[in-house]
Design an enzyme around this catalytic site. Structure first.
Site, PDB file in Angstrom:
ATOM      1  N   HIS A  95     -34.424  24.701  -0.958  1.00  0.00           N
ATOM      2  CA  HIS A  95     -33.486  23.780  -1.598  1.00  0.00           C
ATOM      3  C   HIS A  95     -34.212  22.529  -2.085  1.00  0.00           C
ATOM      4  CE1 HIS A  95     -33.429  20.954   1.832  1.00  0.00           C
ATOM      5  NE2 HIS A  95     -33.346  22.026   2.627  1.00  0.00           N
TER       6      HIS A  95
ATOM      7  N   CYS B 223     -36.114  24.539   6.752  1.00  0.00           N
ATOM      8  CA  CYS B 223     -35.983  24.891   5.336  1.00  0.00           C
ATOM      9  C   CYS B 223     -37.252  24.539   4.567  1.00  0.00           C
ATOM     10  CB  CYS B 223     -34.796  24.165   4.714  1.00  0.00           C
ATOM     11  SG  CYS B 223     -33.213  24.803   5.274  1.00  0.00           S
TER      12      CYS B 223
END
Length: 464
Positions: free
Chosen positions: A419, A440
């Site tokens: 992301h 992430c």
């Protein structure tokens, strides 16, 4: 007085005399009619269909008795059948009572002249008697009640043919409802009717469904639409076909009375597809962007049909009515069916180098530094070969102690994914060791956007 005046006076007297005579005679006839019709039925009078005009009560009784004794009921049946029932066969007799007398007394004799053009009909519930057992026996002896002459009605139905599902017309048959027939004959006899049409009287058992039935036509249309489609699954070196022969076994009526697909049966089929064609993650040899050949293990990458989604997708494809070649919806998807199932469109992440690449159709379109999971806190990004599980833009990433707004979200392993991270000013290097993410892959906005816009769900992400 002149002769002419004398003649005129005499003419008037004669005319007046004639009028007087006519009025007297008319009055006499009228009064006579009043007295006559006190004991006789008015013109046009009918009792139970028997003409009783100008008859006395006694004459009417006798006349009706004679009529009843020779009474015959013609019974008209379907398909031009005709039978009869006679008075003596059912013990039909006329029994007099005071009903006729009561009718006679209620006549408006003063208005007898007005009855001449139209008359009046009366219906008595009494007057005839018959043996009910004989009537039932007679009915059962009629040809229309003999088993060898009876064809039962059949509903119109839908049958499968080579051309599809077609409506087979109903069969009317000629089977009588005994109770309704008895009641109709009984009523006809009591009313002294001369003919009885069993069909018009509603005595026949009828099909419940006719070929013009709206529901039947709707079902035919629905069944043909659902089965008039061929879905071909392409598994590279093999195919599976879903056509009418398969779909017809999945047809079912829903709660609203519409034909649809039995989701449970479709799910069984998809489950078998998974059993026959699914693969799962394995250890792979992989040539990195820097030219090094490594072995990568772990992850959830491979060919695995998403059972629920593919069941719904197959149902949707069939309901669309569009013949098509398709591949299943995969929970885990190898990029192709070749030996190298990663293919030439994928994302590559080096945890050591804190660098990410993306290849599309063999062409490098992204080469960017990233920040992966915080090593010092044990939040390391897990190695392995994963598939992009979903795409969402925008999204809110949440955890126990955070909620982050991102524009591009590509999960690859639960809450771990790629992301954008606009809160970071720097990427790469050793940031991940102490300032890394919760697992992430934090990516510069512009690079995340490129990846998001060029990647599909199921594409491989190689993390090593």
């Amino acid at each position: 007085m002149t002769k002419e005046k004398v003649k005129m006076s005499t003419g008037r007297k004669v005319l007046i005399g004639l009028i007087v005579v006519f009025v007297v005679l008319a009055l006499a006839v009228y009064v006579g009619g009043i007295f006559f019709f006190k004991t006789h039925f008015l013109p046009g009078s009918k009792i139970n269909g028997v003409d009783c005009s100008f008859k006395t009560e006694k004459q009417t009784q006798e006349y009706m008795r004679e009529e009843v004794s020779v009474y015959t009921l013609a019974i008209n049946e379907r398909d031009e059948g005709r039978e009869k029932l006679e008075a003596e066969e059912i013990g039909l007799t006329y029994e007099s009572d005071d009903s006729i007398g009561k009718i006679l007394k209620k006549q408006n004799t003063a208005a007898w002249v007005l009855s001449l053009p139209k008359g009046k009909s009366y219906q008595l519930d009494t007057g005839v008697t018959y043996d009910q057992e004989k009537l039932q026996k007679k009915l059962k002896s009629l040809n229309c009640f003999q088993e060898e002459n009876i064809t039962a009605p059949q509903d119109a139905s839908i049958q499968e043919t080579d051309a599809g599902f077609e409506i087979v017309p109903e069969v009317l048959g000629n089977q009588l409802d005994e109770e309704r027939t008895y009641e109709a004959v009984q009523k006809a006899v009591e009313n002294q009717e001369q003919e009885l049409n069993l069909e018009e009287a509603g005595c026949y058992m009828e099909p419940a469904v006719y070929q013009d039935d709206k529901t039947l036509k709707k079902h035919q249309k629905q069944m043909n639409k659902l089965t008039d489609v061929v879905i071909t699954y392409d598994f590279a070196d093999r195919t599976e076909t879903v056509d009418k022969d398969v779909i017809k076994n999945w047809l079912v009526l829903d709660k609203k009375g519409n034909y649809t697909l039995d989701e449970a049966k479709v799910a069984e089929y998809v489950n078998q597809l998974g059993y026959d064609y699914d693969t799962f993650g394995c250890t792979r040899e992989f040539v990195t962007a820097l030219g090094e050949t490594i072995r990568v293990k772990g992850g959830d990458y491979g060919w695995a049909i998403d059972q629920d989604k593919e069941t719904k997708a197959l149902i949707k494809a069939i309901k669309s009515g569009e013949t098509q070649v398709r591949e299943p919806v995969y929970a885990f998807k190898g990029w192709d069916r070749s030996t190298n199932d990663i293919g030439d469109t994928y994302v590559e992440i080096s945890l050591k180098d804190q660098r990410m690449w993306m290849y599309k159709d063999g062409q490098l379109i992204v080469d960017t530094p990233v920040v992966t999971g915080n090593h010092s806190k044990g939040w390391d990004t897990p190695a392995g070969v994963y598939a992009v599980d979903a795409k969402k833009s925008p999204a809110v990433l949440t955890g126990e102690d955070y909620a982050s707004d991102v524009t591009f979200w590509l999960p690859i392993n639960g809450n771990v994914g790629i992301h954008d991270a606009d809160w970071r000013e720097e990427f790469g290097g050793d940031l991940y060791l102490t300032e890394g993410s919760h697992g992430c892959i934090n990516t510069p906005y512009d690079q995340a956007e490129i990846i998001y816009n060029n990647i599909e769900i199921g594409a491989p992400v190689v993390v090593y």
